[in-house]
Design a protein around this motif. Structure first.
Motif, PDB file in Angstrom:
ATOM      1  N   GLY A   1       0.671  -1.219  -0.002  1.00  0.00           N
ATOM      2  CA  GLY A   1       0.004   0.007  -0.004  1.00  0.00           C
ATOM      3  C   GLY A   1       0.834   1.280  -0.087  1.00  0.00           C
ATOM      4  N   SER A   2       0.284   2.253  -0.548  1.00  0.00           N
ATOM      5  CA  SER A   2       1.005   3.484  -0.725  1.00  0.00           C
ATOM      6  C   SER A   2       1.187   4.128   0.644  1.00  0.00           C
ATOM      7  N   GLY A   3       2.386   4.682   0.999  1.00  0.00           N
ATOM      8  CA  GLY A   3       2.557   5.410   2.105  1.00  0.00           C
ATOM      9  C   GLY A   3       3.472   4.433   3.272  1.00  0.00           C
ATOM     10  N   TYR A   4       3.413   3.182   2.739  1.00  0.00           N
ATOM     11  CA  TYR A   4       3.999   2.377   3.584  1.00  0.00           C
ATOM     12  C   TYR A   4       5.052   1.679   2.724  1.00  0.00           C
ATOM     13  N   GLN A   5       6.122   0.908   3.703  1.00  0.00           N
ATOM     14  CA  GLN A   5       7.410   0.360   2.947  1.00  0.00           C
ATOM     15  C   GLN A   5       7.403  -1.392   3.313  1.00  0.00           C
ATOM     16  N   CYS A   6       7.778  -1.977   2.343  1.00  0.00           N
ATOM     17  CA  CYS A   6       7.710  -3.387   2.734  1.00  0.00           C
ATOM     18  C   CYS A   6       8.712  -4.090   1.959  1.00  0.00           C
ATOM     19  N   TYR A   7       9.864  -4.443   2.475  1.00  0.00           N
ATOM     20  CA  TYR A   7      11.001  -5.242   2.247  1.00  0.00           C
ATOM     21  C   TYR A   7      10.622  -6.497   2.197  1.00  0.00           C
ATOM     22  N   GLU A   8      11.763  -7.224   1.406  1.00  0.00           N
ATOM     23  CA  GLU A   8      11.364  -8.640   1.395  1.00  0.00           C
ATOM     24  C   GLU A   8      11.204  -9.282   2.494  1.00  0.00           C
ATOM     25  N   GLY A   9      10.345 -10.222   2.831  1.00  0.00           N
ATOM     26  CA  GLY A   9      10.289 -11.013   4.062  1.00  0.00           C
ATOM     27  C   GLY A   9       9.428 -10.290   5.057  1.00  0.00           C
TER      28      GLY A   9
ATOM     29  N   TYR B   1       9.036   9.464   0.772  1.00  0.00           N
ATOM     30  CA  TYR B   1       7.623   8.924   0.427  1.00  0.00           C
ATOM     31  C   TYR B   1       8.177   7.650  -0.244  1.00  0.00           C
ATOM     32  N   CYS B   2       7.078   6.874   0.019  1.00  0.00           N
ATOM     33  CA  CYS B   2       7.197   5.422  -0.211  1.00  0.00           C
ATOM     34  C   CYS B   2       6.258   4.980  -1.250  1.00  0.00           C
ATOM     35  N   SER B   3       6.588   4.127  -2.193  1.00  0.00           N
ATOM     36  CA  SER B   3       5.441   3.465  -2.792  1.00  0.00           C
ATOM     37  C   SER B   3       5.525   1.907  -2.512  1.00  0.00           C
ATOM     38  N   GLU B   4       5.112   0.931  -3.058  1.00  0.00           N
ATOM     39  CA  GLU B   4       4.707  -0.303  -2.413  1.00  0.00           C
ATOM     40  C   GLU B   4       6.233  -1.004  -2.055  1.00  0.00           C
ATOM     41  N   GLU B   5       7.103  -0.849  -3.099  1.00  0.00           N
ATOM     42  CA  GLU B   5       8.519  -1.380  -2.991  1.00  0.00           C
ATOM     43  C   GLU B   5       9.762  -0.721  -2.851  1.00  0.00           C
ATOM     44  N   THR B   6       9.475   0.904  -2.934  1.00  0.00           N
ATOM     45  CA  THR B   6      10.646   1.661  -2.792  1.00  0.00           C
ATOM     46  C   THR B   6      10.459   2.647  -1.661  1.00  0.00           C
ATOM     47  N   MET B   7      11.669   3.123  -1.064  1.00  0.00           N
ATOM     48  CA  MET B   7      11.509   4.329  -0.099  1.00  0.00           C
ATOM     49  C   MET B   7      12.240   5.417  -0.861  1.00  0.00           C
TER      50      MET B   7
ATOM     51  N   PRO C   1       3.373  -4.309   6.994  1.00  0.00           N
ATOM     52  CA  PRO C   1       3.786  -2.957   6.482  1.00  0.00           C
ATOM     53  C   PRO C   1       4.390  -1.972   7.403  1.00  0.00           C
ATOM     54  N   GLN C   2       5.374  -1.100   7.060  1.00  0.00           N
ATOM     55  CA  GLN C   2       5.991  -0.138   8.163  1.00  0.00           C
ATOM     56  C   GLN C   2       5.510   1.291   7.265  1.00  0.00           C
ATOM     57  N   LEU C   3       5.236   2.044   8.240  1.00  0.00           N
ATOM     58  CA  LEU C   3       4.903   3.381   7.786  1.00  0.00           C
ATOM     59  C   LEU C   3       5.965   4.098   7.232  1.00  0.00           C
ATOM     60  N   CYS C   4       5.924   4.792   6.148  1.00  0.00           N
ATOM     61  CA  CYS C   4       6.998   5.304   5.584  1.00  0.00           C
ATOM     62  C   CYS C   4       7.692   6.397   6.550  1.00  0.00           C
ATOM     63  N   PRO C   5       8.928   6.740   6.928  1.00  0.00           N
ATOM     64  CA  PRO C   5       9.458   7.507   7.792  1.00  0.00           C
ATOM     65  C   PRO C   5       9.239   8.915   7.235  1.00  0.00           C
TER      66      PRO C   5
END
Length: 275
Positions: free
Chosen positions: A53-61, A73-79, A65-69
């Motif tokens: 989801g937008s506004g969150y970051q999720c690394y592999e594993g 700004y965060c897309s689903e895969e990148t910060m 979801p972690q709120l974007c710091p």
């Protein structure tokens, strides 16, 4: 899930089980970046990864979801680092333009920063007599240097103007030297003024105080509204007070006295031979 000796076990958090007939935990697949795979229970795990989801970051594993710091700004895969001219509070999906008048946003900003006292947004024109006119359309401001401008000499920026949009004319009887925040500054930044009559007549703040940037009109001179420099009273007149407003405050020397120079604060007795 996977089965061992007839018992069903859920894939652990951070993994998912997409295949039927899995026989061990090794058949569980690591949750891909941009998704998260939460814990299930002892017999049911994640079957399909859940998009971050937008506004969150999720690394592999990722398990959740972690709120974007803040500052990113965060897309689903990148910060991504919040670019200059924008700000990104915590949980930002898209950078927000720094457009409130009187603010600026350097790289990695998480809020709009207000221009310092005595400065204002980029003006369309500068006129000490008429004040300043400003362009209040959306400004994308990346730094204090390109967003905030010092109020010019003869004007001040009211500390109560939270939007930093106006520089007003300095009050008559005072000189505002630039980046001034008070219409009636009382200090002049010069060593020679310390220990003089000016200090004895008025309480002065520290000369390191950056907000005053001006001084009261000295004796022997007058200062009109928005004056940049004081004007000396002409020879033959004197002006004994601080803070004179205009030429009418210059007084003629009384009979039997004289002042040979402009800018006099007192007259002198004429020599006996000239009476």
């Amino acid at each position: 899930s996977f089965c061992v000796a007839g018992a069903v076990y859920g894939c652990p958090g951070g993994t998912y089980g997409p295949n039927v007939g899995a026989a061990s935990v090794d058949d569980c697949v690591t949750c891909p970046a941009g998704n998260y795979c939460p814990y299930g229970n002892s017999s049911v795990g994640t079957i399909v990864p859940i998009p971050c989801g937008s506004g969150y970051q999720c690394y592999e594993g990722e398990i959740e979801p972690q709120l974007c710091p803040a500052g990113f700004y965060c897309s689903e895969e990148t910060m991504n680092v919040c670019p200059a001219g924008y700000y990104c509070p915590i949980g930002t999906a898209y950078p927000i333009a720094c457009e409130k008048p009187g603010t600026y946003c350097p790289e990695r900003s998480f809020q709009e920063l207000v221009c310092l006292n005595g400065t204002i947004v980029e003006p369309k024109q500068i006129s000490a007599d008429a004040g300043l006119e400003f362009n209040l359309s959306s400004l994308v401001s990346s730094s204090q240097n390109n967003s905030c401008r010092d109020c010019p000499p003869g004007t001040y920026q009211p500390y109560w103007d939270v939007n930093r949009t106006t520089c007003d004319p300095c009050h008559a009887g005072y000189i505002c030297t630039g980046r001034t925040t008070n219409p009636q500054p009382l200090i002049r930044y010069a060593e020679s003024w310390y220990g003089t009559e000016l200090e004895q007549d008025f309480f002065l703040p520290s000369r390191d105080d950056p907000t005053w940037n001006g001084y009261i009109c000295p004796r022997g001179f007058y200062c009109k509204e928005a004056a940049v420099v004081e004007v000396a009273c002409p020879a033959g007149t004197y002006q004994p007070d601080l803070g004179a407003h205009n030429e009418s405050d210059c007084l003629e020397c009384p009979a039997g006295q004289y002042s040979s120079f402009s800018g006099s604060s007192a007259c002198f007795d004429c020599p006996a031979s000239s009476v």
